[in-house]
Design a protein around this motif. Sequence first.
Motif, mmCIF file in Angstrom:
data_model
loop_
_atom_site.group_PDB
_atom_site.id
_atom_site.type_symbol
_atom_site.label_atom_id
_atom_site.label_comp_id
_atom_site.label_asym_id
_atom_site.label_seq_id
_atom_site.Cartn_x
_atom_site.Cartn_y
_atom_site.Cartn_z
ATOM 1 N N THR A 1 48.509 33.478 45.121
ATOM 2 C CA THR A 1 47.426 34.387 44.728
ATOM 3 C C THR A 1 46.405 34.725 45.914
ATOM 4 O O THR A 1 46.223 33.730 46.639
ATOM 5 N N TRP A 2 45.705 35.835 46.028
ATOM 6 C CA TRP A 2 44.785 35.928 47.005
ATOM 7 C C TRP A 2 43.400 34.905 46.597
ATOM 8 O O TRP A 2 42.931 34.569 47.325
ATOM 9 N N TRP A 3 43.092 34.951 45.155
ATOM 10 C CA TRP A 3 42.273 34.041 44.661
ATOM 11 C C TRP A 3 42.262 32.690 45.403
ATOM 12 O O TRP A 3 41.468 32.142 45.877
ATOM 13 N N ARG A 4 43.403 32.157 45.082
ATOM 14 C CA ARG A 4 43.730 30.998 45.425
ATOM 15 C C ARG A 4 43.769 30.750 46.799
ATOM 16 O O ARG A 4 43.289 29.774 47.425
ATOM 17 N N TRP B 1 40.522 38.727 39.295
ATOM 18 C CA TRP B 1 41.784 38.206 40.040
ATOM 19 C C TRP B 1 42.950 37.799 39.007
ATOM 20 O O TRP B 1 43.953 37.985 39.231
ATOM 21 N N ILE C 1 44.284 40.417 52.876
ATOM 22 C CA ILE C 1 42.978 41.068 52.493
ATOM 23 C C ILE C 1 41.770 40.445 53.179
ATOM 24 O O ILE C 1 41.668 39.247 52.810
ATOM 25 N N ARG D 1 44.179 41.558 38.231
ATOM 26 C CA ARG D 1 44.964 42.260 39.313
ATOM 27 C C ARG D 1 46.276 41.187 39.753
ATOM 28 O O ARG D 1 47.345 41.933 40.033
ATOM 29 N N GLU D 2 46.082 40.020 39.681
ATOM 30 C CA GLU D 2 47.161 39.297 40.240
ATOM 31 C C GLU D 2 48.124 38.528 39.305
ATOM 32 O O GLU D 2 49.279 38.270 39.441
ATOM 33 N N LYS E 1 50.427 39.942 52.261
ATOM 34 C CA LYS E 1 49.228 40.810 52.033
ATOM 35 C C LYS E 1 47.914 39.955 52.613
ATOM 36 O O LYS E 1 47.754 39.099 51.980
ATOM 37 N N TYR F 1 38.635 54.640 45.448
ATOM 38 C CA TYR F 1 38.653 53.354 45.294
ATOM 39 C C TYR F 1 37.364 52.693 44.341
ATOM 40 O O TYR F 1 37.712 52.050 43.568
ATOM 41 N N THR G 1 38.672 30.924 37.671
ATOM 42 C CA THR G 1 39.293 32.181 38.208
ATOM 43 C C THR G 1 38.632 33.302 37.782
ATOM 44 O O THR G 1 38.652 33.562 36.504
ATOM 45 N N PRO G 2 37.907 34.305 38.452
ATOM 46 C CA PRO G 2 37.386 35.403 37.888
ATOM 47 C C PRO G 2 38.364 36.166 37.275
ATOM 48 O O PRO G 2 39.332 36.268 37.671
ATOM 49 N N THR H 1 45.302 47.090 48.952
ATOM 50 C CA THR H 1 44.947 45.897 48.345
ATOM 51 C C THR H 1 45.750 45.655 47.017
ATOM 52 O O THR H 1 45.870 44.369 46.479
ATOM 53 N N TYR I 1 38.388 45.384 43.811
ATOM 54 C CA TYR I 1 37.603 44.294 44.525
ATOM 55 C C TYR I 1 36.748 44.997 45.330
ATOM 56 O O TYR I 1 37.396 45.813 46.335
ATOM 57 N N ASP J 1 43.529 28.898 36.783
ATOM 58 C CA ASP J 1 42.357 27.878 36.965
ATOM 59 C C ASP J 1 41.377 28.575 36.231
ATOM 60 O O ASP J 1 41.105 29.737 36.383
ATOM 61 N N PRO K 1 45.938 24.334 44.507
ATOM 62 C CA PRO K 1 46.931 25.115 43.776
ATOM 63 C C PRO K 1 47.490 26.266 44.461
ATOM 64 O O PRO K 1 46.599 27.205 45.135
#
Lengths: 722, 155
Positions: free
Chosen positions: A267-270, B23, A423, B26-27, A421, B99, B19-20, A214, B36, B16, A248
Motif C-alpha cells: 500500500t502507499w501508506w506503508r 488510507w 504518488i 482508499r487502499e 503506482k 478532486y 494507519t490513518p 491516484t 489525499y 497497522d 510491513p
Amino acid sequence: MTVHTALSRRSFIVGSAAAGGLSLGLRLPLTAEAAAAARQPEVNAWVVVKPDDTVVIRIARSEMGQGALTGLAQLVAEELQCDWSKVTTEYPTPGENLARDRVWGSFSTGGSRGIRESHDYVRKGGAAARQMLVAAAAEQWGVPAAECTAAKSVITHAASGRSTTYGRVAEAAARQPVPTDVPLRDPKDWTIAGQPLPRLDTADKLTGKQVYGTDLTMPGLLNAAIKACPVFGGRLASFDAAAVAKMPGVRKVVKVDDTAVAVVADTWWRAKTALDALPIVWDEGPNTDVSSASIADTLRKGFDADDAFVGTAAGDAKTALAAAGARIVTADYAYPYQNHATMEPMNATALFTPRRCEVWVPTQNGEASLAAAAEAAGLPIGRCEVHKIHLGGGFGRRGNFQDYVRQAVSIAKELPGTPVKLIWSREEDMLHGAYHPTTQCRMTGALDAQGNLTALHMRISGQSILAAVRPEGMQGGKDPVVFQGLNGGGAEGAFAYTVPDLLIDHAMRNPPVPPGFWRGVNLNQNTFYVESFMDELAHAAGQDPLAFRRKLMARHPRHLAVLEAVAERIGWQTKPPEGVHRGLAQIMGFGSYVAAAAEVSVTGGKLKIHRIVAATDAGHVVNPAQVERQVEGSFVYGLSAALHGECTVKGGRMEQENFDSYDVLRLAEMPAVETIIMPSGGFWGGVGEPTIAVAAPAVLNAVFAATGKRIRDLPLKNHKLA
Amino acid sequence: MARLTINAAVREVDADPDTPLLWVLREQVGLTGTKYGCGIAACGACTVHIDGVATRACALPISALGPEQAIVTIEGLSPDGSHPLQQAWLALDVPQCGYCQAGMLMAAASLLAQNPSPTDADIDAEITNICRCGTYNRVRAAIKQAAAGGAAQRG
Ligand code: FES
Ligand code: FES
C-alpha cells in the motif's frame, strides 16, 4: 472498479502494437482491435456514432477542471448537428495519435490553448462527419445530398418525406469519400456551441466515482513513495535499504536516477511510512548557499545591468528619462516563487516489461508523457503507450514536466510485469515544483507638466522559463515569453499604453530553482508591475486612474472596452459605500482582453475584498457558463498568490512543505465575482489564464486607495496594513 | 484486525493501528472517493463523517475508532447521488477538476445536518476546505440552495 472496466479496450492496444516496432512518424497498420473499433462505428477520427445514435466525440486535449472536454465536444457537435443529449466523449491515446499520423493534432493542454488553437480542425472534423453521414443517407435513397438536411442526429429528405438517424447510416458513412470542401457554420448561427451548457463530466465528481490517477488499481498493483534530494541540484549519495526491508508490506527499495529513492510496498501508506524511516544521505551539491535573500540580491543587480534583451521599444526612453526637467516617478517591484499546488499530487502508474511499457497518468500533454515514458523505459516509442486520466488540477505543472512519469517508469523497470503506482506526498510536491519564476521590476516614468506619461522604462530582472525548460523557443538568447502582455502586438498580449518613449527590457538572471509555466505564466507579474505603476503614475499626476489610463489607450480600443466595462459596472464614477475603496486593472494575454475592478475595505489592518467585477473579451465564446467558472477560479488562483502564496528558499531548498506554511485562499476570503463576457468576434482568445493577472493589481490598487500603502512585492501577508 | 463500520457495513481491516483512516478507506476498503491532499488535516480533501461530524481522515489513526462509530464516506452519502447537496451541486454544475469536491460535499453535509439554514458566516467558518480550481462561490450557492430545499430533513 477495476482498471479494465475503467480504462476500456485501449489498455490492450499497445501490447499488440508493440510488435510493429513503431517509431515516431511512421505509420503502423492498426492492431486488430483498434481496427475493429475503428471499423465499427467511426465516421472519422473525431466522431463515432453507435447504432443506438450515441455519439462519441474524441477529445485530444486534457480535462483538468477547465471544461475543455465539454467545450471541444460542443464545437464538434455544433458542426455535426447531432443530438447533444446523446453525446459522450473519449480520449484517444497518444500512441494511437502517432500510429495515425497525428490525426488529432497536438495533445498539449496549456497556455489557454485548448480551444483557441484547435477550434478550426475540430469543427472541420464534425462538419466532415456530418457531410459523410448525409451523403450516406442520400446514396441509400438515391437522391442528391444537397436535398437532404441534418439536425439533432436525424437526416431528412423533405421532398420524399424520408428520414433516418445518424446511427443507422454511420457504417455506410465511414465508407464515404472524405469531403475536401468543409464549410463551417457561422458562429452567429450556433445552437450547441456558444451556449452555457452544463459540463459533461459533473455527475461522477459528486459521488466519488470519478477515477483519478491516484485512485487507479489493477491486479497485482504495488505502490511507491518517493523522495528526491530536497536541495536543488543535489543528488542521492546513499541509503540503507536493509533498515526498512522488513517493515510491513515493503517489497523493494529503489534508487531512481541519481537524485531520488523510492520505496515500493503493497500500500502507499506503508511505502510512505517505510520511506520516512529510511536512512538517506544526500549529496546536497553546489547550491546550499542559495537563499531568497541571495536570489533577490542577484535580481536587484539586474536593474542597472547593460546585458538586457529588448522586448518592446519606441523612441528613446533612456534619453527622455535622463533629460532635464522631466518629472521622474520610479518604483521597484518583486514577485516571489509560487507552487502550482494542484489538489491532486503528482502521480503516475507504470507497467513495464522488456518488450513494452504502459503508463496511466493525469497529464496536460499525453504525447510528452509518452516521450518521457519511452525515454525512461529505454524502449522505442511504438512499444510504449500512455492512457490519459482526468486531472485533479494541472495549472501548468503537468504539461512540460513529466518528472513523475520518468520516475514511475524507472521504478516499474525494477519490477517487470508488476504495475507500480507512484504518488508524491504533498511534501514532495511542494519541494519539487516547477515554480512560478521570480522576477523583480524597476519602473521609471516621466510625466510632463500636464501629467501626461511621456517616457517609460520597464526593466525586468529575473528568471526565464524558456531558458530552463524549452531552450528551443529562445530567440538569440532572449526569452520572448518574458514579455507576455508587454508586446508591440500579437496574440500573446499587446501593450495597451502608447508612450512616446518606451523601453521594456529584461536582464536575465536564472537562479538554480527550476521554473515552470504556472497558470497565467509571466502575464501575472508583468500585469502586477504595469497596472500597479499606472496607478502610481496617475496618483503622482493627480489624476483619476481610469482617466489617466484612458488617455494612453486610444490606439487599443479592445483593451479600453473591457476596462470601461468593469469601471461602469463597479460604479467608478459614483462614490463607493463608506469605508469601501476601489481599484482597477487591465491586460491582454493568451489572446484575450481582460479587466477587473475591485471593492475592498481595510479595518484594523485586515483586508476584506467585497466585490470583484471582471470583463473578458475572448473574441468567440464556446461556453459562457464555463468562461464564468474560469474567471471566478482565476481570482482564487490569483488572489491566493497575491495574499498568501510564497515559496522561500533557504539552504538551496524550498522552506514550505505543505498547506500549513503555503496557505491559499479559502472560501471565507472569496469575494463575490461578477463576470462580464463581451465577445467582440473575429478572433479566438483563451480564458483559463488571463484574468489571474488582473486579480492582484486590481485588489492592491484598491488597498492603496484604502490605506495609502503601495504594495510592491507579494504576498500581502508580509505587509502590515494598519 | 480492526472492525470498522463504514457506510453501514461492518468491515474487518488488516492494517497497522496507526494507519490513518484515509488510507484504510482508499487502499483496504477500496473506497477511493475520499481523497489525499495534504496528510496533515489542512486541506479537507479527505473529509468523511464520523457519527455525523465532518472529520479529516488523513490525520486520524484507525486505533482511535471502534465498530460502534458510524463512518460515512462520499460513496455512502446517498445511495444514488440524490442527497440534496449532490442535487444542488449538479444543478449549479459546481465541480471543476472535482478532486476536492467529495471533501467539500461531506463538509457541507455535516454543516447542514447540524445547522439547516446556515448564514454566510456559518458557511465561512465551517467550509475551510481548499479548492485550487476556485469553486468557492458555487459551493456557497449550492449549500444555500440545498438548505432552502430542505436538506435538513435528511439529516
Ligand atoms: S488530506 Fe486530509 S486534510 Fe488534507
Ligand atoms: S474542483 Fe479542482 S480543486 Fe476543487
